[in-house]
Write an enzyme that holds these catalytic residues in place. Structure first.
Site, PDB file in Angstrom:
ATOM      1  N   HIS A 125     -39.470  -1.752  -6.220  1.00  0.00           N
ATOM      2  CA  HIS A 125     -39.341  -2.699  -7.328  1.00  0.00           C
ATOM      3  C   HIS A 125     -39.065  -4.118  -7.617  1.00  0.00           C
ATOM      4  CE1 HIS A 125     -33.851  -3.001  -7.298  1.00  0.00           C
ATOM      5  NE2 HIS A 125     -34.802  -2.801  -6.076  1.00  0.00           N
ATOM      6  N   CYS A 135     -34.572 -10.422  -5.152  1.00  0.00           N
ATOM      7  CA  CYS A 135     -34.852  -9.344  -6.039  1.00  0.00           C
ATOM      8  C   CYS A 135     -36.065  -9.637  -7.016  1.00  0.00           C
ATOM      9  CB  CYS A 135     -33.864  -9.050  -6.558  1.00  0.00           C
ATOM     10  SG  CYS A 135     -32.076  -8.507  -5.012  1.00  0.00           S
ATOM     11  N   HIS A 150     -39.774  -5.818  -3.772  1.00  0.00           N
ATOM     12  CA  HIS A 150     -39.368  -5.178  -2.256  1.00  0.00           C
ATOM     13  C   HIS A 150     -38.897  -3.718  -2.378  1.00  0.00           C
ATOM     14  CE1 HIS A 150     -36.191  -6.035  -5.307  1.00  0.00           C
ATOM     15  NE2 HIS A 150     -34.910  -5.539  -4.528  1.00  0.00           N
ATOM     16  N   HIS A 181     -36.383  -0.455  -1.154  1.00  0.00           N
ATOM     17  CA  HIS A 181     -35.111  -0.392  -0.541  1.00  0.00           C
ATOM     18  C   HIS A 181     -35.109   1.689   0.387  1.00  0.00           C
ATOM     19  CE1 HIS A 181     -32.846  -3.168  -2.304  1.00  0.00           C
ATOM     20  NE2 HIS A 181     -33.543  -3.259  -3.263  1.00  0.00           N
ATOM     21  N   ASP A 228     -40.234   8.849  -5.422  1.00  0.00           N
ATOM     22  CA  ASP A 228     -40.398   8.406  -3.731  1.00  0.00           C
ATOM     23  C   ASP A 228     -42.001   8.282  -3.717  1.00  0.00           C
ATOM     24  OD1 ASP A 228     -39.342   8.143  -1.139  1.00  0.00           O
ATOM     25  OD2 ASP A 228     -40.830  10.135  -0.607  1.00  0.00           O
ATOM     26  N   HIS A 229     -41.312   6.839  -2.574  1.00  0.00           N
ATOM     27  CA  HIS A 229     -42.582   6.190  -2.165  1.00  0.00           C
ATOM     28  C   HIS A 229     -43.626   5.635  -4.055  1.00  0.00           C
ATOM     29  CE1 HIS A 229     -41.859   7.463   1.082  1.00  0.00           C
ATOM     30  NE2 HIS A 229     -42.618   6.776   2.255  1.00  0.00           N
ATOM     31  N   GLU A 265     -28.035   1.843  -2.107  1.00  0.00           N
ATOM     32  CA  GLU A 265     -28.778   0.595  -2.395  1.00  0.00           C
ATOM     33  C   GLU A 265     -29.613  -0.031  -1.349  1.00  0.00           C
ATOM     34  OE1 GLU A 265     -31.617  -2.219  -5.173  1.00  0.00           O
ATOM     35  OE2 GLU A 265     -29.131  -3.277  -4.823  1.00  0.00           O
TER      36      GLU A 265
END
Length: 139
Positions: free
Chosen positions: A14, A33, A39, A41, A79-80, A128
């Site tokens: 994100h 960020c 970037h 997580h 996810d991903h 996170e």
């Protein structure tokens, strides 16, 4: 009242960025960020459901069913993925953990209520990083 907890995991990218602000202001407020190239997580999602155990099953809510629900409604969608670009319920929203956890609540709370006569969503805890997490109680 008994609280049952299910933990799931997902990876996502994100960017924290307010399009109404200049690039300089975004960098000043969000720091790294706001990286133009995103970037990511390794998130942990912890969902707590509360209720009284069913006298026939002993369950507040079947944890396998809860895991399947979280996977289908949340994990498979994030996810991903890039939370800013790929996730329909995040389009046009700031991709902060605070906003994300509130969107998760909007999805899960009615589904849990619809599939149980007594259990309700109590809390969502979204981790996170090992230093940063948010909790939401639907308030």
């Amino acid at each position: 009242m008994v609280y049952v907890i299910r933990k799931e995991h997902f990876n996502a990218a994100h960017r924290l960025f307010n399009p109404a602000w200049s690039e300089e202001k975004n960098q000043a407020i969000f720091g790294p960020c706001a990286n133009y190239n995103w970037h990511g997580h390794n998130f942990e999602l912890i969902v707590t459901v509360k209720g009284n155990p069913d006298p026939e099953t002993g369950f507040v809510y079947d944890l396998k069913q809860l895991g399947d629900l979280i996977k289908a409604e949340i994990i498979d969608k994030v996810d991903h993925k890039n939370l800013n670009l790929d996730v329909d319920f995040m389009l046009g929203k700031l991709a902060s953990c605070e906003i994300l956890v509130m969107e998760f609540w909007k999805i899960l709370a009615p589904k849990i209520k619809a599939t149980s006569s007594s259990a309700t969503l109590h809390k969502i805890h979204l981790i996170e990083t090992n230093k940063n997490s948010v909790e939401y109680f639907g308030e």
